[in-house]
Write a protein that holds these residues in place. Sequence first.
Motif, mmCIF file in Angstrom:
data_model
loop_
_atom_site.group_PDB
_atom_site.id
_atom_site.type_symbol
_atom_site.label_atom_id
_atom_site.label_comp_id
_atom_site.label_asym_id
_atom_site.label_seq_id
_atom_site.Cartn_x
_atom_site.Cartn_y
_atom_site.Cartn_z
ATOM 1 N N PHE A 79 0.820 -1.211 0.000
ATOM 2 C CA PHE A 79 0.000 0.000 0.000
ATOM 3 C C PHE A 79 0.854 1.261 0.000
ATOM 4 C CE2 PHE A 79 -3.478 -2.780 1.481
ATOM 5 C CZ PHE A 79 -4.432 -2.382 0.566
ATOM 6 N N ALA A 82 2.574 1.669 -3.425
ATOM 7 C CA ALA A 82 1.594 2.030 -4.448
ATOM 8 C C ALA A 82 1.145 3.474 -4.272
ATOM 9 C CB ALA A 82 0.389 1.088 -4.366
ATOM 10 N N CYS A 83 0.939 3.870 -3.034
ATOM 11 C CA CYS A 83 0.501 5.241 -2.769
ATOM 12 C C CYS A 83 1.572 6.234 -3.217
ATOM 13 C CB CYS A 83 0.213 5.395 -1.278
ATOM 14 S SG CYS A 83 -0.551 6.940 -0.857
ATOM 15 N N VAL A 85 3.890 5.713 -5.522
ATOM 16 C CA VAL A 85 3.959 5.692 -6.985
ATOM 17 C C VAL A 85 2.836 6.551 -7.556
ATOM 18 C CG1 VAL A 85 3.628 4.244 -9.030
ATOM 19 C CG2 VAL A 85 5.133 3.481 -7.200
ATOM 20 N N TYR A 86 1.651 6.410 -6.969
ATOM 21 C CA TYR A 86 0.541 7.227 -7.457
ATOM 22 C C TYR A 86 0.855 8.717 -7.298
ATOM 23 C CZ TYR A 86 -3.834 9.706 -7.641
ATOM 24 O OH TYR A 86 -4.792 10.624 -7.962
ATOM 25 N N ILE A 100 -2.768 16.054 0.497
ATOM 26 C CA ILE A 100 -2.464 14.659 0.833
ATOM 27 C C ILE A 100 -1.057 14.537 1.399
ATOM 28 C CG2 ILE A 100 -2.017 12.390 -0.148
ATOM 29 C CD1 ILE A 100 -4.344 12.829 -1.997
ATOM 30 N N ALA A 102 0.763 16.845 2.799
ATOM 31 C CA ALA A 102 0.856 17.483 4.115
ATOM 32 C C ALA A 102 0.263 16.572 5.186
ATOM 33 C CB ALA A 102 0.139 18.829 4.104
ATOM 34 N N ARG A 105 2.697 13.767 5.951
ATOM 35 C CA ARG A 105 3.810 14.229 6.804
ATOM 36 C C ARG A 105 3.341 14.393 8.244
ATOM 37 N NH1 ARG A 105 5.187 17.402 2.487
ATOM 38 N NH2 ARG A 105 4.141 19.207 3.365
ATOM 39 N N LEU A 107 0.815 12.866 9.697
ATOM 40 C CA LEU A 107 0.500 11.576 10.300
ATOM 41 C C LEU A 107 1.753 10.868 10.790
ATOM 42 C CD1 LEU A 107 -2.342 10.581 7.936
ATOM 43 C CD2 LEU A 107 -2.483 10.579 10.414
ATOM 44 N N LEU A 142 -0.389 0.556 9.805
ATOM 45 C CA LEU A 142 -0.878 1.928 9.658
ATOM 46 C C LEU A 142 0.161 2.937 10.114
ATOM 47 C CD1 LEU A 142 -4.590 2.108 10.823
ATOM 48 C CD2 LEU A 142 -3.636 2.333 8.534
ATOM 49 N N LEU A 145 2.843 3.215 7.472
ATOM 50 C CA LEU A 145 2.483 3.721 6.139
ATOM 51 C C LEU A 145 3.076 5.100 5.810
ATOM 52 C CD1 LEU A 145 -1.212 2.782 5.295
ATOM 53 C CD2 LEU A 145 0.818 2.444 3.897
ATOM 54 N N PRO A 146 2.870 6.110 6.665
ATOM 55 C CA PRO A 146 3.387 7.431 6.293
ATOM 56 C C PRO A 146 4.893 7.415 6.036
ATOM 57 C CG PRO A 146 2.058 7.588 8.295
ATOM 58 C CD PRO A 146 2.145 6.142 7.935
ATOM 59 N N ILE A 149 5.589 5.748 2.679
ATOM 60 C CA ILE A 149 5.212 6.627 1.569
ATOM 61 C C ILE A 149 6.259 7.729 1.382
ATOM 62 C CG2 ILE A 149 3.490 8.258 0.709
ATOM 63 C CD1 ILE A 149 1.386 6.651 2.283
ATOM 64 N N PHE C 10 -3.091 1.688 -8.703
ATOM 65 C CA PHE C 10 -2.250 2.571 -7.886
ATOM 66 C C PHE C 10 -3.086 3.662 -7.226
ATOM 67 C CE2 PHE C 10 1.422 1.217 -10.641
ATOM 68 C CZ PHE C 10 2.106 0.610 -9.612
ATOM 69 N N ALA C 13 -5.042 2.256 -4.368
ATOM 70 C CA ALA C 13 -4.213 2.054 -3.185
ATOM 71 C C ALA C 13 -3.941 3.381 -2.504
ATOM 72 C CB ALA C 13 -2.897 1.384 -3.584
ATOM 73 N N GLY C 14 -3.670 4.376 -3.321
ATOM 74 C CA GLY C 14 -3.414 5.708 -2.774
ATOM 75 C C GLY C 14 -4.597 6.213 -1.984
ATOM 76 N N THR C 17 -5.232 4.276 1.283
ATOM 77 C CA THR C 17 -4.289 4.701 2.319
ATOM 78 C C THR C 17 -4.756 5.983 2.978
ATOM 79 O OG1 THR C 17 -2.575 3.829 0.897
ATOM 80 C CG2 THR C 17 -1.872 5.209 2.718
#
Lengths: 281, 251, 285
Positions: A79, A82-83, A85-86, A100, A102, A105, A107, A142, A145-146, A149, C10, C13-14, C17
Amino acid sequence: MKKKLLHAFDWLLLLGSTLLVCTFLGIILWDIFSKGLPAISWDFLLQYPTDGMTQGGILPAVVGTVLLTFITTLFAVPFGVACAVYLNEYAKHSLFTNIIRASIRNLAGVPSIIYGLFGLALFVQAMKLGTSVLSAGLTLGLLSLPYIIITTEEALKRIPNSMREATLALGVTQFETIKDVILPKALPGILTGVILTLSRAAGETAPILFTGVAFYINGVSTSINQEFMALPYHLYMLSTQHYAIEQVRPLAYGTAVVLITLVFLLNIVAFIIRSKYRTQD
Amino acid sequence: MEEIKLSARNLNLFFGNKQILKNLSIDFPKNQVTSLIGPSGCGKSTLLRSFNRMHDLSPDARIEGKLKMDEMDLYNKANSVTEIRKRIGMVFQKPNPLPKSIFENLSYALHIHNFPKAEIPGLIENALKESFLWDEVKEELKKPAVKLSGGQQQRLCIARTVVLRPEVILMDEPCSALDPISTRKIEDLILKLKKDYTIIIVTHNMQQAQRISDKVAFMYLGELIEFDSCENIFSNPKQELTKEYIGGHFG
Amino acid sequence: MIDWTFKQVFKGAGFLTIALLGSIFFMLMYNAFSFFSRINPIDFFTGIQWDPDTSYSIFPLLVSTFLVAIGSMVIAVPLGILTAAFLSEVAPEKLQMILKPVIEMLAAIPSVAIGFLGIVLLGPFISKLFGIQNGLNALNGSILLAIMALPTIITISEDAINSVPNSHREASLALGANKWETLFKITIPAALPGLIAAVMLGLGRALGETMTVLMATGNAAAIPKGFLDSVRTITATIAIEMGEVPYQTTHYFALFAIAAILFLISLSINFLGEYFANRLRKFDA
């Protein structure tokens, strides 16, 4: 002359501060390793605790921490990557993506115990996963995750745009560009970030307090629906909640040695990947 | 015979293994403007920065030879670097005002060098007048210096140097980041300042060198090729290289 | 077609999240509102006692939390900034190669291990030094939190000092200022926004830390009179009580309410940190 004296003072101030910071690390490592290493043996690592935790080893805690970290990885890495990459490859720079970024960061700065509360409310209660290694792993996921990312996006940003243009200009699709060029090139950077994040997650205690960790379980947990033991929680309980605190102190030191060694090993792996990657550039 | 203010004898300068200045000797006359010209990378700025010992900052720089101001050996350990830099001021290529107010940009070094507090406002006013900046900024001395225009910033940097009453001012392409009008103002300022100061200026602009210099030194690949009066260099160069460079054939 | 599919994957997933992370906020707020529908917010903020079943007041917890965190900053800020200055302005490259891993190692030590040392090492030391019974108090927590905040403060301060343009240093040196005058009067003031950002992030870390304070500060839920008193922070209160509280009782919601307050505090501190970090970036340009 007065000026010279003052400057010697400035120099001492800076050097002294730095030495003090190093001393902190020195004291921490010296105390834990000098008192904890004698407790370490194969038996300690490979046996179950016995006699109300006053004897025996920490095998279930080691297994629990490894299993927990594994679940965290399975959830957070796909996740998170992928996030990132998006955000970096697909999304256009807009107010929305800025918001998003901000929030991601911010979180990363949310206290870990709040993730614990969230895990309790979402995974344990709302999703009815119960207090289990699965709930705890997802909670730590969770929390991770931040960081994943952020570090993945940094790794992606370091890849020059010319490389993307080069393949796109050959008529290759964007997905293939990402799969064949971008991700392989960014892999060492992503891996470094992932490993460092996992080393932090493995040492966390607060998020797993209410989501599944237990002081003692019978045998080694094999099902992800069961409660589990974990090294950091084991250290916490041995040093604060045990009925014979003084008696189990060597075991607590031993647990601390194992926990710190595990975390340092992960850090060293990340360090090696990073330095190899740097020399390649 | 003109009086010599600053001199270099058999100067060799290395960065690591790379030799930047090769056995260079030169005398700069007092109260005159000397321009250093030559193609990029010829060592002009390096020569300039060796006089106020800015190379002390780079650990891999190595200097051989004698550098003197009057009779003082600039690299003698007994002489303090800070004192030397106070007496040999420097103006940089890009205006680099400190992240402080206009007033503080000038008072900073005065405090450092322990000038009496009571004299400071007067000294600052004089320096700003001397740099043709006073009328433009006298109402807003508390304003951050970065709010000034590029040309004003550069004059502020000159004022900041002048306020210490140095003996020499080194200028490293002071106009290269400025528009023609600001450049003209700085050139006028240089011509006025030479009454009181010895000025050495690095420039890429031949017209500028012609407009402001008393003497011109042409350098090439770390060596001093020709050093003569401005008139001789531009109308009657003796070296073939100088002739080609001034004629715009390379550089 | 494949390209489009994967883009949606993608993107999905974004968004998932972000939805997950966003729901943290709503979960906290929802439960906090449930609490405030039962308990008067004025009592919550102005009362003087946190005693589940009789009185829910965050005040003593807030005082404890800030006492320990600010105490830790008093230690960590000067130490961190001076160390950062040493690293970026004084230390030769070889020494930096040694010191940076030291700081990374310090950052990597799990908080529970630091808390453990608070119990077995620092606690006895403090009780001997001040001649008091119990070494588990605010001072203990402050020192440990300072150690934990140091890597954050050092790393970000060093970035801030490094990003001060060299032309400022050259300008100062060319005026005859020496290295130290340049460092203290030009470089550090110029890096100030970044240094404030570093302090903010360090403070955020200290405020939100759980295990260290849970283990080392004694956990007395009264308003502390000084650094030698036992204290109980917001995080420690949640850690102690959440395990034993029945689902969806007032007490349960009360713990979410104090968590929400902690969340808002750390959010504002992060925003302040970001604001100052951005100012540094602007100043670069």
